[in-house]
Motif scaffolding. Sequence first.
Motif, PDB file in Angstrom:
ATOM      1  N   THR A 186       0.850  -1.153   0.032  1.00 45.63           N
ATOM      2  CA  THR A 186       0.061  -0.032  -0.097  1.00 45.63           C
ATOM      3  C   THR A 186       0.856   1.243  -0.129  1.00 45.63           C
ATOM      4  OG1 THR A 186      -0.099  -0.135   2.229  1.00 45.63           O
ATOM      5  CG2 THR A 186      -1.997  -1.066   1.326  1.00 45.63           C
ATOM      6  N   GLU A 187       2.262   1.163   0.265  1.00 40.05           N
ATOM      7  CA  GLU A 187       2.997   2.371   0.605  1.00 40.05           C
ATOM      8  C   GLU A 187       4.503   1.917   0.209  1.00 40.05           C
ATOM      9  OE1 GLU A 187       4.443   5.197   4.126  1.00 40.05           O
ATOM     10  OE2 GLU A 187       2.515   4.550   4.074  1.00 40.05           O
TER      11      GLU A 187
ATOM     12  N   THR B   4      -6.604   6.901  -9.730  1.00 40.33           N
ATOM     13  CA  THR B   4      -6.686   6.014  -8.579  1.00 40.33           C
ATOM     14  C   THR B   4      -6.606   6.525  -7.173  1.00 40.33           C
ATOM     15  OG1 THR B   4      -4.247   5.492  -8.363  1.00 40.33           O
ATOM     16  CG2 THR B   4      -5.270   4.169 -10.005  1.00 40.33           C
TER      17      THR B   4
ATOM     18  N   CYS C   3      -3.904   6.372  -5.203  1.00 39.95           N
ATOM     19  CA  CYS C   3      -2.533   6.460  -5.126  1.00 39.95           C
ATOM     20  C   CYS C   3      -2.190   7.786  -5.118  1.00 39.95           C
ATOM     21  CB  CYS C   3      -1.616   5.483  -5.939  1.00 39.95           C
ATOM     22  SG  CYS C   3      -0.107   5.318  -5.431  1.00 39.95           S
ATOM     23  N   GLU C   4      -1.490   8.126  -3.985  1.00 42.45           N
ATOM     24  CA  GLU C   4      -0.760   9.572  -3.855  1.00 42.45           C
ATOM     25  C   GLU C   4       0.725   9.437  -4.341  1.00 42.45           C
ATOM     26  OE1 GLU C   4       0.538  12.852  -0.704  1.00 42.45           O
ATOM     27  OE2 GLU C   4      -0.263  10.968  -0.059  1.00 42.45           O
TER      28      GLU C   4
ATOM     29  N   LEU D 262      -2.076   0.225  -4.026  1.00 42.45           N
ATOM     30  CA  LEU D 262      -0.886   1.105  -3.760  1.00 42.45           C
ATOM     31  C   LEU D 262      -1.784   2.350  -3.473  1.00 42.45           C
ATOM     32  CD1 LEU D 262       2.045   1.078  -3.520  1.00 42.45           C
ATOM     33  CD2 LEU D 262       2.283   2.028  -5.639  1.00 42.45           C
ATOM     34  N   LYS D 263      -1.382   3.068  -2.273  1.00 42.04           N
ATOM     35  CA  LYS D 263      -1.958   4.433  -1.755  1.00 42.04           C
ATOM     36  C   LYS D 263      -1.053   5.395  -1.740  1.00 42.04           C
ATOM     37  CE  LYS D 263      -5.915   2.382  -1.289  1.00 42.04           C
ATOM     38  NZ  LYS D 263      -6.539   2.091  -2.363  1.00 42.04           N
ATOM     39  N   LYS D 264       0.297   5.253  -1.677  1.00 36.80           N
ATOM     40  CA  LYS D 264       1.225   6.137  -1.607  1.00 36.80           C
ATOM     41  C   LYS D 264       2.713   5.618  -2.203  1.00 36.80           C
ATOM     42  CE  LYS D 264       3.543   9.116   1.745  1.00 36.80           C
ATOM     43  NZ  LYS D 264       3.894   9.376   3.088  1.00 36.80           N
ATOM     44  N   LEU D 265       3.318   6.509  -3.066  1.00 38.12           N
ATOM     45  CA  LEU D 265       4.466   6.359  -3.892  1.00 38.12           C
ATOM     46  C   LEU D 265       5.130   7.267  -3.749  1.00 38.12           C
ATOM     47  CD1 LEU D 265       6.132   4.522  -5.612  1.00 38.12           C
ATOM     48  CD2 LEU D 265       4.701   5.207  -7.696  1.00 38.12           C
TER      49      LEU D 265
ATOM     50  N   PHE E  81      -1.421   7.162 -12.141  1.00 34.10           N
ATOM     51  CA  PHE E  81      -2.059   6.924 -10.803  1.00 34.10           C
ATOM     52  C   PHE E  81      -3.130   8.008 -10.375  1.00 34.10           C
ATOM     53  CE2 PHE E  81       1.858   4.342  -9.844  1.00 34.10           C
ATOM     54  CZ  PHE E  81       0.948   3.411  -9.530  1.00 34.10           C
TER      55      PHE E  81
END
Length: 142
Positions: free
Chosen positions: A89-90, A136, A138-139, A111-114, A133
């Motif tokens: 997720t990160e 989505t 994902c940040e 994935l929420k944070k990259l 992204f």
Amino acid sequence: NKLSKIPKEVFHLTHLKKLGLSGINLADSPEELDDLSRMTHLTMLTLNENQLSELPNEIVQLSELEVLGLKDNQLTKIPRVIQNLTNLTEIDLSGNNLTVLPREIRNLTQLKKLDLTENNLSQKEKDYWQGIFSETDCEVIL
């Protein structure tokens, strides 16, 4: 007290959920991570500030991994097999020497944070990841 090396006994803790191994200079002895694959229940792994130049292959066997911290290393590439970590997720890849990322990262649907700050990504590469992204949750931090 700071560790200067990872005690082998750590890798016998096979049901451990979170492991922080930041700032212990793993670049000098990356073979210390050879037994990481035994820790199949890990959901969080931080390897920040270790001067790693490549991602240890053993990481891709950590199928329950949700959070991966690789901040402030010397990474120049991320292997395509990172897509096997489907629960991620990160991912924090900030402060490395990355110029491109494998396109397979887009397959990480959880994935929420990259975090890609402080790398050597071209504007074209940055735009690509923002675009991928954008639809989505994902940040992408550039």
